[in-house]
Design an enzyme around this catalytic site. Structure first.
Site, PDB file in Angstrom:
ATOM      1  N   TYR A   1       2.459  -0.734   8.130  1.00  0.00           N
ATOM      2  CA  TYR A   1       3.132  -2.034   8.012  1.00  0.00           C
ATOM      3  C   TYR A   1       4.650  -1.938   7.880  1.00  0.00           C
ATOM      4  CZ  TYR A   1      -1.269  -4.690   7.831  1.00  0.00           C
ATOM      5  OH  TYR A   1      -2.475  -5.269   8.131  1.00  0.00           O
TER       6      TYR A   1
ATOM      7  N   SER B   1       1.832  -1.340   2.084  1.00  0.00           N
ATOM      8  CA  SER B   1       2.724  -1.782   3.183  1.00  0.00           C
ATOM      9  C   SER B   1       3.681  -0.730   3.725  1.00  0.00           C
ATOM     10  CB  SER B   1       3.552  -3.023   2.804  1.00  0.00           C
ATOM     11  OG  SER B   1       2.761  -4.197   2.842  1.00  0.00           O
TER      12      SER B   1
ATOM     13  N   ASP C   1      -6.733   2.787   4.265  1.00  0.00           N
ATOM     14  CA  ASP C   1      -7.910   1.939   4.467  1.00  0.00           C
ATOM     15  C   ASP C   1      -9.045   2.734   5.133  1.00  0.00           C
ATOM     16  OD1 ASP C   1      -9.447  -0.359   4.639  1.00  0.00           O
ATOM     17  OD2 ASP C   1      -8.279  -1.278   6.250  1.00  0.00           O
TER      18      ASP C   1
HETATM   19  P1  ADP Z   1      -0.140  -0.329   5.249  1.00  0.00           P
HETATM   20  O1  ADP Z   1      -0.833  -0.847   6.478  1.00  0.00           O
HETATM   21  O2  ADP Z   1      -0.260  -1.272   4.064  1.00  0.00           O
HETATM   22  O3  ADP Z   1       1.261   0.110   5.525  1.00  0.00           O
HETATM   23  P2  ADP Z   1      -1.104   2.451   5.271  1.00  0.00           P
HETATM   24  O4  ADP Z   1      -2.468   2.916   4.931  1.00  0.00           O
HETATM   25  O5  ADP Z   1      -0.631   2.648   6.673  1.00  0.00           O
HETATM   26  O6  ADP Z   1      -1.020   0.917   4.798  1.00  0.00           O
HETATM   27  O7  ADP Z   1      -0.061   3.163   4.323  1.00  0.00           O
HETATM   28  C1  ADP Z   1       0.087   2.887   2.958  1.00  0.00           C
HETATM   29  C2  ADP Z   1       0.413   4.167   2.221  1.00  0.00           C
HETATM   30  O8  ADP Z   1      -0.806   4.891   1.978  1.00  0.00           O
HETATM   31  C3  ADP Z   1       1.331   5.143   2.975  1.00  0.00           C
HETATM   32  O9  ADP Z   1       2.314   5.628   2.065  1.00  0.00           O
HETATM   33  C4  ADP Z   1       0.381   6.280   3.385  1.00  0.00           C
HETATM   34  O10 ADP Z   1       1.067   7.523   3.456  1.00  0.00           O
HETATM   35  C5  ADP Z   1      -0.579   6.264   2.218  1.00  0.00           C
HETATM   36  N1  ADP Z   1      -1.886   6.926   2.401  1.00  0.00           N
HETATM   37  C6  ADP Z   1      -2.576   7.182   3.534  1.00  0.00           C
HETATM   38  N2  ADP Z   1      -3.748   7.797   3.240  1.00  0.00           N
HETATM   39  C7  ADP Z   1      -3.797   7.936   1.889  1.00  0.00           C
HETATM   40  C8  ADP Z   1      -4.731   8.504   0.967  1.00  0.00           C
HETATM   41  N3  ADP Z   1      -5.880   9.052   1.358  1.00  0.00           N
HETATM   42  N4  ADP Z   1      -4.424   8.456  -0.373  1.00  0.00           N
HETATM   43  C9  ADP Z   1      -3.273   7.890  -0.804  1.00  0.00           C
HETATM   44  N5  ADP Z   1      -2.358   7.332   0.011  1.00  0.00           N
HETATM   45  C10 ADP Z   1      -2.603   7.365   1.345  1.00  0.00           C
END
Ligand code: ADP
Length: 171
Positions: A121, A117, A34
């Site tokens: 999460y 998630s 995000d």
């Molecule tokens: P949530 O709160 O839904 O768990 P997160 O952002 O913490 O969301 O994590 C969701 C996934 O996105 C994780 O596998 C994380 O490693 C991944 N992630 C983080 N940054 C990026 C990025 N720039 N591109 C793709 N995936 C990412």
């Protein structure tokens, strides 16, 4: 013919019709993917998000992509993992379904999903990957416009999990 595959990449770099954001319910930015999407899209994104009035778990909302190579962003709020008995699998499946519904309404042809998630999460990735692939495979079977769906993994370990889950579902 629809292509459904997993890659390792930074989702903010992908030039597709839309990328999916694993957002929180405020839609005003956060950590993980995000934060990366908000930083890469620039400040106009949060202005549009403010007008959307948040988003409930399992739902999805669409914005423009602003400075991203992707034209649109579909923001969805995954469930927080609380042990698996609190409706987490259904809520996660509805994230994928609602994103695909918005994409179909806009006639989008190419999408990338992050592993919703499974970061902050806390959803176990082996379980989440199975929900993701089963739900998307079932849902796109009758979406004629869709050409490419990418599961965008952020590490080699995550990619291996998704590749195994794709093989399992295709058997
Ligand atoms: P949530 O709160 O839904 O768990 P997160 O952002 O913490 O969301 O994590 C969701 C996934 O996105 C994780 O596998 C994380 O490693 C991944 N992630 C983080 N940054 C990026 C990025 N720039 N591109 C793709 N995936 C990412």
């Amino acid at each position: 013919m629809l292509k459904l595959h997993a890659i390792r990449a930074d989702i903010t770099k992908l030039k597709l019709d839309a990328i999916i954001n694993a957002a929180n319910s405020s839609l005003l930015g956060g950590g993980g993917v995000d934060g990366a999407i908000h930083r890469a899209a620039g400040p106009d994104l949060v202005h549009e998000c403010r007008l959307l009035g948040g988003c409930k778990t399992g739902q999805a909302k669409l914005t423009k992509g602003y400075r991203l190579p992707a034209a649109y962003i579909i923001h969805t709020v995954g469930p927080v993992w609380r042990g698996g008995e609190q409706g987490e699998p259904d809520l996660l499946a509805s994230c994928y379904r609602n994103c695909l519904k918005l994409a179909a309404a806009k006639q989008l042809r190419s999408l990338a999903f992050p592993s919703i998630s499974t970061g902050i999460y806390g959803y176990p990735i082996e379980l989440a990957a199975r929900v993701a692939i089963k739900t998307v495979s079932a849902e796109v079977a009758d979406q004629a416009d869709m050409e490419e769906i990418i599961f965008c993994c952020f590490s080699d370990a995550d990619l291996a999990v998704y590749e195994a889950a794709i093989r399992e579902v295709n058997q």
